[in-house]
Every structure is written in structure tokens, then in C-alpha cells.
Scaffold this active site. Structure first.
Site, mmCIF file in Angstrom:
data_model
loop_
_atom_site.group_PDB
_atom_site.id
_atom_site.type_symbol
_atom_site.label_atom_id
_atom_site.label_comp_id
_atom_site.label_asym_id
_atom_site.label_seq_id
_atom_site.Cartn_x
_atom_site.Cartn_y
_atom_site.Cartn_z
ATOM 1 N N ASN A 1 0.857 -1.190 0.000
ATOM 2 C CA ASN A 1 0.000 0.000 0.000
ATOM 3 C C ASN A 1 0.896 1.244 0.000
ATOM 4 O O ASN A 1 1.700 1.432 0.913
ATOM 5 C CB ASN A 1 -0.890 -0.041 1.253
ATOM 6 C CG ASN A 1 -1.843 1.128 1.297
ATOM 7 O OD1 ASN A 1 -1.457 2.262 1.034
ATOM 8 N ND2 ASN A 1 -3.098 0.876 1.620
ATOM 9 N N HIS B 1 0.905 5.996 1.893
ATOM 10 C CA HIS B 1 1.721 6.776 2.820
ATOM 11 C C HIS B 1 2.791 7.594 2.103
ATOM 12 O O HIS B 1 3.255 8.607 2.619
ATOM 13 C CB HIS B 1 2.325 5.856 3.887
ATOM 14 C CG HIS B 1 1.281 4.975 4.519
ATOM 15 N ND1 HIS B 1 0.368 5.453 5.425
ATOM 16 C CD2 HIS B 1 0.970 3.677 4.312
ATOM 17 C CE1 HIS B 1 -0.455 4.464 5.773
ATOM 18 N NE2 HIS B 1 -0.110 3.392 5.111
ATOM 19 N N HIS C 1 -5.676 3.760 -1.955
ATOM 20 C CA HIS C 1 -7.025 4.124 -1.512
ATOM 21 C C HIS C 1 -7.317 5.533 -2.020
ATOM 22 O O HIS C 1 -6.653 6.494 -1.605
ATOM 23 C CB HIS C 1 -7.054 4.083 0.031
ATOM 24 C CG HIS C 1 -8.400 4.338 0.629
ATOM 25 N ND1 HIS C 1 -8.640 4.214 1.982
ATOM 26 C CD2 HIS C 1 -9.582 4.712 0.089
ATOM 27 C CE1 HIS C 1 -9.904 4.499 2.235
ATOM 28 N NE2 HIS C 1 -10.493 4.825 1.102
ATOM 29 N N ARG D 1 -9.338 8.289 -1.538
ATOM 30 C CA ARG D 1 -10.313 8.779 -0.551
ATOM 31 C C ARG D 1 -11.144 9.904 -1.129
ATOM 32 O O ARG D 1 -10.679 10.658 -1.984
ATOM 33 C CB ARG D 1 -9.577 9.270 0.707
ATOM 34 C CG ARG D 1 -9.191 8.151 1.646
ATOM 35 C CD ARG D 1 -8.586 8.701 2.915
ATOM 36 N NE ARG D 1 -8.466 7.662 3.912
ATOM 37 C CZ ARG D 1 -9.387 7.403 4.836
ATOM 38 N NH1 ARG D 1 -10.489 8.125 4.934
ATOM 39 N NH2 ARG D 1 -9.220 6.429 5.698
ATOM 40 N N ARG E 1 -7.012 13.023 0.361
ATOM 41 C CA ARG E 1 -5.955 13.476 1.278
ATOM 42 C C ARG E 1 -4.584 12.920 0.904
ATOM 43 O O ARG E 1 -3.577 13.475 1.280
ATOM 44 C CB ARG E 1 -6.296 13.146 2.722
ATOM 45 C CG ARG E 1 -6.208 11.676 3.043
ATOM 46 C CD ARG E 1 -6.324 11.440 4.533
ATOM 47 N NE ARG E 1 -7.684 11.605 4.992
ATOM 48 C CZ ARG E 1 -8.160 10.978 6.066
ATOM 49 N NH1 ARG E 1 -7.377 10.190 6.767
ATOM 50 N NH2 ARG E 1 -9.406 11.144 6.445
ATOM 51 N N GLU F 1 -8.616 0.470 -3.137
ATOM 52 C CA GLU F 1 -9.499 0.528 -1.963
ATOM 53 C C GLU F 1 -10.441 1.689 -2.171
ATOM 54 O O GLU F 1 -10.007 2.791 -2.524
ATOM 55 C CB GLU F 1 -8.679 0.779 -0.697
ATOM 56 C CG GLU F 1 -7.822 -0.383 -0.307
ATOM 57 C CD GLU F 1 -6.935 -0.024 0.872
ATOM 58 O OE1 GLU F 1 -7.080 1.075 1.427
ATOM 59 O OE2 GLU F 1 -6.099 -0.851 1.219
ATOM 60 N N THR G 1 -8.355 3.781 8.096
ATOM 61 C CA THR G 1 -9.592 2.996 8.074
ATOM 62 C C THR G 1 -9.724 2.253 9.404
ATOM 63 O O THR G 1 -9.026 1.275 9.645
ATOM 64 C CB THR G 1 -9.566 2.014 6.884
ATOM 65 O OG1 THR G 1 -9.115 2.727 5.735
ATOM 66 C CG2 THR G 1 -10.938 1.443 6.618
ATOM 67 N N GLU H 1 -11.200 -9.208 2.841
ATOM 68 C CA GLU H 1 -9.919 -8.883 3.468
ATOM 69 C C GLU H 1 -10.223 -8.644 4.934
ATOM 70 O O GLU H 1 -11.039 -7.771 5.268
ATOM 71 C CB GLU H 1 -9.295 -7.632 2.843
ATOM 72 C CG GLU H 1 -7.982 -7.258 3.536
ATOM 73 C CD GLU H 1 -7.249 -6.085 2.887
ATOM 74 O OE1 GLU H 1 -7.407 -5.863 1.667
ATOM 75 O OE2 GLU H 1 -6.524 -5.396 3.621
ATOM 76 N N HIS I 1 -3.896 -4.365 7.589
ATOM 77 C CA HIS I 1 -4.031 -3.224 8.505
ATOM 78 C C HIS I 1 -3.243 -3.457 9.779
ATOM 79 O O HIS I 1 -3.497 -4.416 10.505
ATOM 80 C CB HIS I 1 -5.483 -2.882 8.861
ATOM 81 C CG HIS I 1 -5.636 -1.415 9.163
ATOM 82 N ND1 HIS I 1 -5.264 -0.871 10.361
ATOM 83 C CD2 HIS I 1 -6.040 -0.387 8.386
ATOM 84 C CE1 HIS I 1 -5.459 0.430 10.313
ATOM 85 N NE2 HIS I 1 -5.920 0.758 9.116
HETATM 86 N N1 PXP Z 1 -5.882 -2.951 3.768
HETATM 87 C C1 PXP Z 1 -6.838 -1.988 3.800
HETATM 88 C C2 PXP Z 1 -8.188 -2.317 3.264
HETATM 89 C C3 PXP Z 1 -6.548 -0.693 4.286
HETATM 90 O O1 PXP Z 1 -7.514 0.251 4.315
HETATM 91 C C4 PXP Z 1 -5.238 -0.409 4.716
HETATM 92 C C5 PXP Z 1 -4.894 0.963 5.197
HETATM 93 O O2 PXP Z 1 -4.948 1.873 4.159
HETATM 94 C C6 PXP Z 1 -4.275 -1.440 4.642
HETATM 95 C C7 PXP Z 1 -4.633 -2.702 4.194
HETATM 96 C C8 PXP Z 1 -2.846 -1.217 5.059
HETATM 97 O O3 PXP Z 1 -2.759 -0.879 6.401
HETATM 98 P P1 PXP Z 1 -1.362 -0.412 7.008
HETATM 99 O O4 PXP Z 1 -1.011 0.878 6.329
HETATM 100 O O5 PXP Z 1 -1.651 -0.270 8.459
HETATM 101 O O6 PXP Z 1 -0.366 -1.478 6.696
#
Ligand code: PXP
Length: 251
Positions: free
Chosen positions: A7, A10, A43, A45, A49, A70, A101, A151, A190
Site C-alpha cells: 500500500n 503513505h 485508496h 479517498r 488526502r 481501496e 480505516t 480482506e 491493517h
Molecule cells: N488494507 C486496507 C483495506 C486498508 O484500508 C489499509 C490501510 O490503508 C491497509 C490494508 C494497510 O494498512 P497499514 O497501512 O496499516 O499497513
């Protein structure tokens, strides 16, 4: 082997701190793929953001593995998904005020809308995953709604300590077994990090982890040494050029 979806939200968060051009999540996706990522997750959003529409458009063209979008179940982003056609769409809950999330999608109270969105996305050849908490009723309803994947939101597991940690672990394992029995494919994500991920690899049917924050956090630290050295070299290069120019004018 269990796959890793990286992901890169960030990276975009860091860019948006200055609303500039770097670091570019598109570059990050390419580096992650070259390092072995099996997929890229973003994602989009509602408040934009971090990931921007432009990122999604370029990533659709540039990602060589699989692009997992996402998305909330609201109309605007559903239309974008239908148009962009990611390889997979993961339906997530979304609140403007939240930092991340915070929980799974309630597929029971949103069943009508979710059914409609799943139908529309599947018609476009997009695999659909539902990001849910590891709860029996949510798993059963996901199967009933004919999602391809679920998921599991692993946030509670990641935050729990001692006895509660064991409880969360058991809950995830049991719900994964149920999901497989009901014909669902299973992903998890997550709050996963370099310490807790190993505890989940034996989950029934688990196909993929989606991990962002811990990977990008680590990249900042393991890459800092190199980036400071490169900046020192850039300054030195500037000084050498200046000395050479001055010498030229002295002649
Ligand atoms: N899976 C989903 C559906 C998420 O919303 C997120 C956070 O954006 C993640 C995985 C990844 O989470 P993390 O950034 O805490 O590894």
C-alpha cells in the site's frame, strides 16, 4: 506462497504535506514491484488526502503486477473504479474525520448498496473484495453478497496485547476457516508489521497481505543514510563547480 500487496498511500501522504511532486507514489510503486511486491494497493479517498486521481490514472498504465483500489461505496468513486478498471476493488468504510480505516465495512447494514456496487464492478471484470472485521455475521453476509474475496481487518489483532492478542489471533483463524468453507478467498491487512505478520501465515486460505505503513516507515529509516550521503555529495558537487568556474574567470 502468500502474496504481498504494498500500500503506497503513505508515500502520497508525504507528498501532500507539501502539495508538491515528491515523493511520487508512481515511482514508489515501480520500486516496490522491482523489489518483489505482488501487487500495488491505493485508496482513493473522497477527500483526496493522499492518492490523487492523477496517480490512479498513471498507476493503471504503469503497474505490472496487480492494482488493487481501496474504495468507499459512494457513487463518485464507484464511477471512477468502473472507468479505470483496477484488477481488484476492495470496498472499505470511510469517514472523513478518521486518521486511517478504523474498522471493517458493515456489510449487513449496507447490503443493498454493496450488492449494487459489487454487481457493477464485476460487470467490468473487476474482482471485488470486502474489507471486514473477523466476525461470523460479516463473513456470512459477504459470501451471500457473492464477493470474490474478503480482506480481514487485522487492526484489533495488531493492537492487542497478552491474552487479548491470543483471542484476536484465534478469531482470525476461525473466521478464515469459515470464509473458505463459504467459498470466499481470503486476504488480510491493517497494522501488520515485521513482527506480527508471521503469526498469520497459517490462516486458512490466506492469499495476500496488504501492508503499507510499516513498509514505508521502514523505508524512511533504512533509506535515510543513503539520502543524507547523496545530499552531502550534491553540495560538494556544487562547491567543486563553483571553484572550477572561479578558476576559469581568474585566467
Ligand atoms: N488494507 C486496507 C483495506 C486498508 O484500508 C489499509 C490501510 O490503508 C491497509 C490494508 C494497510 O494498512 P497499514 O497501512 O496499516 O499497513
Amino acid at each position: 506462497m502468500i502474496k504481498l500487496g504494498v500500500n503506497i498511500d503513505h508515500v502520497a501522504t508525504l507528498r501532500q504535506a507539501r502539495k508538491g511532486r515528491e515523493p511520487d507514489p508512481v515511482h514508489a510503486a515501480a520500486i516496490a514491484e522491482l523489489a518483489g511486491a505482488d501487487g500495488i494497493t491505493v485508496h482513493l479517498r473522497e477527500d483526496r488526502r493522499h492518492i490523487q486521481d492523477r496517480d490512479l490514472l498513471i498507476l493503471r498504465e504503469s503497474v505490472r503486477t496487480r492494482l488493487n483500489l481501496e474504495m468507499a461505496i459512494e457513487e463518485g468513486v464507484s464511477r471512477i473504479a468502473e472507468e479505470i478498471k483496477p484488477d481488484m476493488a476492495t470496498l472499505v468504510p470511510e469517514k472523513r474525520e478518521e486518521v486511517t480505516t478504523e474498522g471493517g465495512l458493515d456489510v449487513i447494514s449496507n447490503k443493498e448498496r454493496i450488492k449494487e456496487v459489487i454487481g457493477r464492478l464485476k460487470k467490468r471484470g473487476i474482482l471485488v473484495s470486502l474489507f471486514i472485521d473477523p466476525e461470523r455475521k460479516q463473513v456470512e453476509k459477504s459470501a451471500n453478497l457473492k464477493a470474490d474475496f474478503i480482506e480481514f481487518h487485522t487492526g484489533c489483532f495488531a493492537n492487542a496485547v497478552a491474552a487479548q492478542h491470543e483471542e484476536e489471533l484465534t478469531r482470525l483463524h476461525e473466521m478464515a476457516e469459515l470464509a473458505v468453507k463459504l467459498g470466499l478467498r481470503v486476504n488480510a491487512g491493517h497494522g501488520l508489521n515485521y513482527w506480527n505478520v508471521a503469526e498469520l501465515v497459517t490462516m486458512a486460505g490466506l492469499e495476500e497481505f496488504n501492508i503499507g505503513h510499516s513498509i514505508i516507515s521502514r523505508a524512511v529509516l533504512v533509506g535515510l543514510d543513503k539520502s543524507v550521503k547523496e545530499m552531502k555529495a550534491a553540495i560538494r558537487e556544487g562547491e567543486i563547480l563553483l571553484i572550477q568556474r572561479n578558476k576559469l574567470y581568474e585566467k
